[in-house]
Design a protein around this motif. Sequence first.
Motif, short mmCIF file in Angstrom:
data_model
loop_
_atom_site.label_atom_id
_atom_site.label_comp_id
_atom_site.label_asym_id
_atom_site.label_seq_id
_atom_site.Cartn_x
_atom_site.Cartn_y
_atom_site.Cartn_z
N LYS A 71 1.05 -1.09 -0.05
CA LYS A 71 -0.03 0.01 0.07
C LYS A 71 0.90 1.17 -0.08
O LYS A 71 0.51 2.36 -0.75
N LYS A 72 1.75 1.14 0.62
CA LYS A 72 2.86 2.40 0.90
C LYS A 72 3.51 2.71 -0.57
O LYS A 72 3.72 3.78 -0.77
N LYS A 73 3.93 1.64 -1.09
CA LYS A 73 4.20 1.71 -2.66
C LYS A 73 3.38 2.03 -3.58
O LYS A 73 3.95 2.33 -4.76
N GLY A 74 2.06 2.17 -3.24
CA GLY A 74 0.98 2.48 -4.25
C GLY A 74 0.89 1.03 -5.32
O GLY A 74 0.24 1.25 -6.34
N ILE A 75 1.09 0.04 -5.03
CA ILE A 75 1.00 -1.10 -5.61
C ILE A 75 -0.59 -1.48 -5.40
O ILE A 75 -0.73 -2.04 -4.32
N ARG A 76 -1.19 -1.62 -6.63
CA ARG A 76 -2.70 -2.03 -6.63
C ARG A 76 -3.05 -3.21 -6.94
O ARG A 76 -4.47 -3.52 -6.81
N LYS A 77 -2.21 -3.99 -7.72
CA LYS A 77 -2.65 -5.34 -8.18
C LYS A 77 -1.42 -5.98 -8.13
O LYS A 77 -0.20 -5.61 -8.46
N ILE A 78 -1.49 -7.56 -8.15
CA ILE A 78 -0.41 -8.41 -7.86
C ILE A 78 -0.72 -9.11 -9.24
O ILE A 78 -1.86 -9.71 -9.13
N ASP A 79 0.52 -8.95 -10.13
CA ASP A 79 0.05 -9.65 -11.45
C ASP A 79 0.38 -11.42 -11.56
O ASP A 79 -0.47 -11.89 -12.07
N THR A 80 1.07 -11.52 -10.50
CA THR A 80 1.55 -13.21 -10.40
C THR A 80 1.82 -13.49 -8.86
O THR A 80 2.81 -12.79 -8.29
N VAL A 81 1.08 -14.45 -8.31
CA VAL A 81 1.28 -14.74 -7.18
C VAL A 81 1.79 -16.21 -7.22
O VAL A 81 1.31 -17.27 -7.92
N VAL A 82 3.17 -16.77 -6.72
CA VAL A 82 3.70 -17.93 -6.80
C VAL A 82 3.43 -18.63 -5.41
O VAL A 82 4.11 -17.98 -4.31
#
Length: 284
Positions: A71-82
């Motif tokens: 959230k702090k880095k402004g990431i709104r989506k995870i493209d790939t979860v492994v």
Amino acid sequence: MSKSRLLIISLLLICILIWVGVWQKPNTLKVIFFDVGQGDAILILFPCGGNMLIDGGEKAQGERVILPYLKKKGIRKIDTVVLTHAHSDHVGGLIPILKTFPVGFVVESGFPHTTDLYMEFLELIDEKNIPYKMVHRGQELTGFSGVRIEFLNPPHPFLEGRGSDINNNSIVIKLSYGRVQFLFCADIEKEAERELLNCGSKLRSLIMKVPHHGSKTSSSWEFVKRVNPEAAIISVGRRNRFGHPDSMTLMKYRRIGSEIYRTDINGAIIISTDGRRYKLKKFL
């Protein structure tokens, strides 16, 4: 156009090209090894955009460490979860991630497991209709420009009856960006390492996520020599009850000249690379 004017324009163009070459920042790959205690959680930010999260630590660490960072880095989506394997210190922290963020794709080994946490993980994937794939040795993950992502483990069929089957069938990833290679070894043990020696020179990597938190059941001498990392990253909890990392394991990496970095001592570890060189920072 006069010769003098043409010369001035040519000199200006040369100056612009030199300025761009000197000052333009190269595309950077960034790998964050989170300090999640006794567990694994690794975020990869790709040079041409996109991201991948490998494991999430325990459930509480996903909520207290990973979510706030994203959230702090402004990431709104995870493209790939492994999910490398279904032990709680790898799958637990992925559950709050799946609940909070849109996820483009989920990758896992598919090795059978029946814990409540793993079942919740699978139910969330189904509930949110997230594309899902089981992978094995020899396959690659595409969609991230400029990098190569290869799956070296698990084998097909699975390794079974050789100690800790769930650990030995963990997903192992080789990530290559230019001249810089990462080997993410999850929790494989010596039985899987022995099989991986068949990969030959492909195992060689500058940066290695040491298998199984530096346990004595992993990092066989032949495997350590074959990978021969400059930097060995150990994701491990402070004063953990397992005695990780094992002193003999540490000695093997020191013997080949690896620099050892530990999340219990150094905190989170961030590696940035332009594909030619890499820089490592520690965040206590």
